[in-house]
Write a protein that holds these residues in place. Sequence first.
Motif, PDB file in Angstrom:
ATOM      1  N   ILE A  11       0.950  -1.259  -0.130  1.00 42.70           N
ATOM      2  CA  ILE A  11      -0.026   0.015  -0.065  1.00 42.70           C
ATOM      3  C   ILE A  11       0.847   1.218  -0.105  1.00 42.70           C
ATOM      4  O   ILE A  11       0.665   2.108  -0.589  1.00 42.70           O
ATOM      5  CB  ILE A  11      -0.957  -0.045   1.160  1.00 42.70           C
ATOM      6  CG1 ILE A  11      -1.995  -1.117   0.817  1.00 42.70           C
ATOM      7  CG2 ILE A  11      -1.634   1.484   1.344  1.00 42.70           C
ATOM      8  CD1 ILE A  11      -2.661  -1.483   2.394  1.00 42.70           C
ATOM      9  N   LEU A  12       1.769   1.302   1.038  1.00 36.20           N
ATOM     10  CA  LEU A  12       2.777   2.503   0.906  1.00 36.20           C
ATOM     11  C   LEU A  12       3.606   2.771  -0.210  1.00 36.20           C
ATOM     12  O   LEU A  12       3.795   3.778  -0.564  1.00 36.20           O
ATOM     13  CB  LEU A  12       3.727   2.200   2.104  1.00 36.20           C
ATOM     14  CG  LEU A  12       3.038   2.419   3.624  1.00 36.20           C
ATOM     15  CD1 LEU A  12       4.038   2.123   4.728  1.00 36.20           C
ATOM     16  CD2 LEU A  12       2.573   4.009   3.796  1.00 36.20           C
ATOM     17  N   GLN A  13       4.039   1.699  -1.087  1.00 35.88           N
ATOM     18  CA  GLN A  13       4.672   1.702  -2.319  1.00 35.88           C
ATOM     19  C   GLN A  13       3.641   2.421  -3.354  1.00 35.88           C
ATOM     20  O   GLN A  13       4.182   3.158  -4.254  1.00 35.88           O
ATOM     21  CB  GLN A  13       5.489   0.688  -2.730  1.00 35.88           C
ATOM     22  CG  GLN A  13       6.733   0.192  -1.849  1.00 35.88           C
ATOM     23  CD  GLN A  13       7.142  -1.095  -2.368  1.00 35.88           C
ATOM     24  OE1 GLN A  13       8.087  -1.146  -3.216  1.00 35.88           O
ATOM     25  NE2 GLN A  13       6.771  -2.145  -1.726  1.00 35.88           N
ATOM     26  N   LYS A  14       2.597   1.981  -3.165  1.00 35.12           N
ATOM     27  CA  LYS A  14       1.565   2.719  -4.403  1.00 35.12           C
ATOM     28  C   LYS A  14       1.341   4.150  -4.043  1.00 35.12           C
ATOM     29  O   LYS A  14       1.014   4.836  -4.815  1.00 35.12           O
ATOM     30  CB  LYS A  14       0.219   1.974  -4.275  1.00 35.12           C
ATOM     31  CG  LYS A  14       0.603   0.390  -5.101  1.00 35.12           C
ATOM     32  CD  LYS A  14      -0.587  -0.413  -5.091  1.00 35.12           C
ATOM     33  CE  LYS A  14      -0.346  -1.800  -5.753  1.00 35.12           C
ATOM     34  NZ  LYS A  14      -1.370  -2.892  -5.654  1.00 35.12           N
ATOM     35  N   ASN A  15       1.164   4.480  -2.585  1.00 35.78           N
ATOM     36  CA  ASN A  15       0.767   5.610  -2.098  1.00 35.78           C
ATOM     37  C   ASN A  15       1.451   5.902  -0.857  1.00 35.78           C
ATOM     38  O   ASN A  15       0.854   5.731   0.075  1.00 35.78           O
ATOM     39  CB  ASN A  15      -0.642   5.700  -1.927  1.00 35.78           C
ATOM     40  CG  ASN A  15      -1.011   7.057  -1.600  1.00 35.78           C
ATOM     41  OD1 ASN A  15      -0.394   8.040  -1.506  1.00 35.78           O
ATOM     42  ND2 ASN A  15      -2.392   7.446  -1.215  1.00 35.78           N
ATOM     43  N   GLY A  16       2.537   6.668  -1.032  1.00 36.39           N
ATOM     44  CA  GLY A  16       3.384   6.961   0.183  1.00 36.39           C
ATOM     45  C   GLY A  16       2.790   8.050   1.020  1.00 36.39           C
ATOM     46  O   GLY A  16       3.292   8.308   2.431  1.00 36.39           O
ATOM     47  N   ARG A  17       1.838   8.712   0.367  1.00 36.01           N
ATOM     48  CA  ARG A  17       0.958   9.971   1.195  1.00 36.01           C
ATOM     49  C   ARG A  17      -0.206   9.408   1.904  1.00 36.01           C
ATOM     50  O   ARG A  17      -0.806  10.396   2.474  1.00 36.01           O
ATOM     51  CB  ARG A  17       0.972  10.999   0.294  1.00 36.01           C
ATOM     52  CG  ARG A  17       2.178  11.624  -0.187  1.00 36.01           C
ATOM     53  CD  ARG A  17       2.076  12.781  -1.177  1.00 36.01           C
ATOM     54  NE  ARG A  17       1.347  13.914  -0.331  1.00 36.01           N
ATOM     55  CZ  ARG A  17       1.057  14.877  -0.764  1.00 36.01           C
ATOM     56  NH1 ARG A  17       0.954  15.306  -2.021  1.00 36.01           N
ATOM     57  NH2 ARG A  17       0.378  16.129   0.122  1.00 36.01           N
ATOM     58  N   ILE A  18      -0.590   8.209   1.914  1.00 35.91           N
ATOM     59  CA  ILE A  18      -1.729   7.501   2.495  1.00 35.91           C
ATOM     60  C   ILE A  18      -1.755   8.114   4.013  1.00 35.91           C
ATOM     61  O   ILE A  18      -0.550   7.940   4.736  1.00 35.91           O
ATOM     62  CB  ILE A  18      -1.967   6.203   2.370  1.00 35.91           C
ATOM     63  CG1 ILE A  18      -3.652   5.803   2.664  1.00 35.91           C
ATOM     64  CG2 ILE A  18      -0.893   5.439   2.872  1.00 35.91           C
ATOM     65  CD1 ILE A  18      -3.670   4.428   2.285  1.00 35.91           C
ATOM     66  N   SER A  19      -2.894   8.392   4.385  1.00 39.55           N
ATOM     67  CA  SER A  19      -2.787   8.832   6.132  1.00 39.55           C
ATOM     68  C   SER A  19      -2.858   7.570   6.786  1.00 39.55           C
ATOM     69  O   SER A  19      -3.142   6.554   6.322  1.00 39.55           O
ATOM     70  CB  SER A  19      -4.020   9.562   6.159  1.00 39.55           C
ATOM     71  OG  SER A  19      -5.295   8.866   5.964  1.00 39.55           O
TER      72      SER A  19
END
Length: 150
Positions: A11-19
């Motif tokens: 998840i973080l690699q796809k969207n490092g800005r996720i809250s």
Amino acid sequence: MDKIDRRMLQILQKNGRISISDLSKELALSRPSVSERLHRLQERGVIEEFSARISLKELGREILLIVQVSGLKVSPQEFETMVRQKEDIIECHRVTGHVSYFLKAAVSNMDRMRLLIDSLMPYATINTSTVLTSPVMYRYAIPQDNSFDN
């Protein structure tokens, strides 16, 4: 590292800005649990940093080069010091085999490419390839087996 940690890395690699809140929903965990896992992955060095992936094309650096460096004429330390100062070189890998280094460079035009190659020639034998396409530009990485499971 368990299945939840591996899913978090995806998840973080796809969207490092996720809250943290959204990440906790995705993982079906409490926010404190997600924060603790995230902190642990950072402390262990699994997560090295958070950064933005930038489009080289949109920066006007459309020509991507792979440079093979062999037959060094200077020490590896001297070569690496010089390479760190070249802003057109975006990756440098010291490798085994008949080639000593693979460099990845991004330049804006042929003149810039010539200048880069010319600046490398006093240090080693240089063989440059221009990238035509990149079928796999970037791939997300997670552990491939269960050897890290607790």
